[in-house]
Design a protein around this motif. Structure first.
Motif, PDB file in Angstrom:
ATOM      1  N   THR A 134      -2.996   5.147  -2.850  1.00 50.04           N
ATOM      2  CA  THR A 134      -3.870   6.249  -2.470  1.00 50.04           C
ATOM      3  C   THR A 134      -3.158   7.520  -2.903  1.00 50.04           C
ATOM      4  O   THR A 134      -2.062   7.822  -2.411  1.00 50.04           O
ATOM      5  CB  THR A 134      -4.135   6.280  -0.959  1.00 50.04           C
TER       6      THR A 134
ATOM      7  N   ARG B 230      -7.258   2.399 -13.124  1.00 50.46           N
ATOM      8  CA  ARG B 230      -8.188   3.172 -12.296  1.00 50.46           C
ATOM      9  C   ARG B 230      -8.650   2.422 -11.060  1.00 50.46           C
ATOM     10  O   ARG B 230      -8.926   3.019 -10.022  1.00 50.46           O
ATOM     11  CB  ARG B 230      -9.375   3.615 -13.141  1.00 50.46           C
ATOM     12  N   GLY B 231      -8.695   1.125 -11.141  1.00 56.73           N
ATOM     13  CA  GLY B 231      -9.081   0.353  -9.970  1.00 56.73           C
ATOM     14  C   GLY B 231      -7.967   0.194  -8.957  1.00 56.73           C
ATOM     15  O   GLY B 231      -8.211  -0.241  -7.830  1.00 56.73           O
ATOM     16  N   ARG B 232      -6.745   0.564  -9.348  1.00 52.36           N
ATOM     17  CA  ARG B 232      -5.594   0.402  -8.451  1.00 52.36           C
ATOM     18  C   ARG B 232      -5.178   1.715  -7.796  1.00 52.36           C
ATOM     19  O   ARG B 232      -4.328   1.721  -6.909  1.00 52.36           O
ATOM     20  CB  ARG B 232      -4.409  -0.179  -9.218  1.00 52.36           C
ATOM     21  N   VAL B 233      -5.729   2.835  -8.290  1.00 54.90           N
ATOM     22  CA  VAL B 233      -5.387   4.139  -7.727  1.00 54.90           C
ATOM     23  C   VAL B 233      -6.647   4.816  -7.212  1.00 54.90           C
ATOM     24  O   VAL B 233      -7.616   5.004  -7.952  1.00 54.90           O
ATOM     25  CB  VAL B 233      -4.708   5.052  -8.773  1.00 54.90           C
ATOM     26  N   ASP B 234      -6.617   5.190  -5.947  1.00 50.49           N
ATOM     27  CA  ASP B 234      -7.721   5.912  -5.318  1.00 50.49           C
ATOM     28  C   ASP B 234      -7.326   7.387  -5.255  1.00 50.49           C
ATOM     29  O   ASP B 234      -6.565   7.799  -4.387  1.00 50.49           O
ATOM     30  CB  ASP B 234      -7.971   5.352  -3.920  1.00 50.49           C
TER      31      ASP B 234
ATOM     32  N   ARG C 243      -7.821  11.200  -4.455  1.00 46.98           N
ATOM     33  CA  ARG C 243      -8.613  11.951  -3.486  1.00 46.98           C
ATOM     34  C   ARG C 243      -8.090  13.377  -3.370  1.00 46.98           C
ATOM     35  O   ARG C 243      -6.886  13.607  -3.346  1.00 46.98           O
ATOM     36  CB  ARG C 243      -8.531  11.320  -2.088  1.00 46.98           C
TER      37      ARG C 243
ATOM     38  N   GLU D 245      -1.174  -0.855  -4.455  1.00 49.09           N
ATOM     39  CA  GLU D 245      -2.471  -0.245  -4.189  1.00 49.09           C
ATOM     40  C   GLU D 245      -2.182   1.185  -3.738  1.00 49.09           C
ATOM     41  O   GLU D 245      -1.643   1.400  -2.657  1.00 49.09           O
ATOM     42  CB  GLU D 245      -3.217  -1.021  -3.111  1.00 49.09           C
TER      43      GLU D 245
ATOM     44  N   ARG E 148      -7.489  11.844 -12.629  1.00 47.54           N
ATOM     45  CA  ARG E 148      -8.501  10.802 -12.873  1.00 47.54           C
ATOM     46  C   ARG E 148      -8.732  10.614 -14.371  1.00 47.54           C
ATOM     47  O   ARG E 148      -8.847   9.486 -14.854  1.00 47.54           O
ATOM     48  CB  ARG E 148      -9.814  11.187 -12.186  1.00 47.54           C
TER      49      ARG E 148
ATOM     50  N   ARG F 127       0.860  -1.190   0.000  1.00 52.18           N
ATOM     51  CA  ARG F 127       0.000   0.000   0.000  1.00 52.18           C
ATOM     52  C   ARG F 127       0.893   1.237   0.000  1.00 52.18           C
ATOM     53  O   ARG F 127       1.794   1.369   0.840  1.00 52.18           O
ATOM     54  CB  ARG F 127      -0.902  -0.021   1.233  1.00 52.18           C
TER      55      ARG F 127
END
Length: 224
Positions: A84, A105-109, A111, A82, A97, A61
């Motif tokens: 953030t 896109r599913g591996r980076v959040d 924010r 994974e 984004r 992470r």
């Protein structure tokens, strides 16, 4: 300036003044000679930070603190991390984004928010490329000491080095042309930062000099 005041200044600059310029700088679009050297320097620095991490980040992470338009976050996700990815500028997060490849896109959040928010949790690694360069020495030390207990392996970050040239420019208020005024970068001494840390240990990495881009990579590891 306090940490919160600097944070607000950075958000205002990137959300209202420099969004388009930053979007162009971090893309493949043609840019001026000065900005081209900055782009090349940032590309080199990104590669250096990546070289300090395992090639396979599967199961790890990672926090990309001050992710900007997301290039480093996506590169780490491509290695299996994974990620953030946090930035104080909602405008830059929107660009990040849009740019992220579909399979990443599913591996980076992504924010928008404060990179020091404890609610983000704990991480194996943290990267902060050119996102801590505006803070005072005391605020930077406090930020690193606050992050250290939440990190398993390392914090990789950059500062403007405390060279005679940069210190003279800083004192004169000319680190950036007035037409493109950003919050003032604060040149830092690696030795002074290392002496000030209490929750972690600082390791110098390397320096990148590319025209107007002068940046020092540093690594922080938890105190054993």
């Amino acid at each position: 300036m306090t940490y919160d005041a600097t944070l607000a200044s950075v958000e205002t600059y990137f959300d209202r003044t420099a969004t388009r310029a930053w979007e162009a700088l971090t893309s493949d679009a043609p840019v001026s000679g000065v900005r081209a050297t900055v782009r090349a320097g940032r590309d080199r620095m990104r590669a250096i930070l990546l070289s300090r991490m395992p090639r396979d980040l599967t199961g790890l992470r990672v926090l990309d603190a001050g992710c900007g338009t997301g290039a480093l976050a996506v590169a780490m996700a491509a290695r299996g991390a994974e990620v953030t990815a946090v930035d104080i500028s909602p405008q830059l997060i929107d660009i990040a984004r849009r740019r992220a490849p579909g399979d990443m896109r599913g591996r980076v959040d992504f924010r928008a928010g404060d990179m020091l928010n404890a609610g983000l949790g704990s991480f194996d690694h943290v990267t902060a490329m050119d996102s801590l360069i505006y803070y005072s020495e005391s605020d930077l030390i406090a930020a690193l000491d606050a992050l250290a207990p939440r990190i398993r392996h390392s914090i990789l970050f950059t500062v403007a080095p405390r060279t005679p040239l940069l210190m003279a420019m800083w004192r004169a208020g000319k680190l950036f042309p007035r037409a493109d005024r950003s919050p003032a970068m604060v040149p830092q001494s690696a030795k002074r930062l290392g002496r000030g840390l209490t929750a972690c240990r600082l390791v110098p990495v390397t320096r990148v000099n590319s025209g107007f881009y002068i940046s020092q990579a540093l690594e922080v590891v938890p105190c054993s």
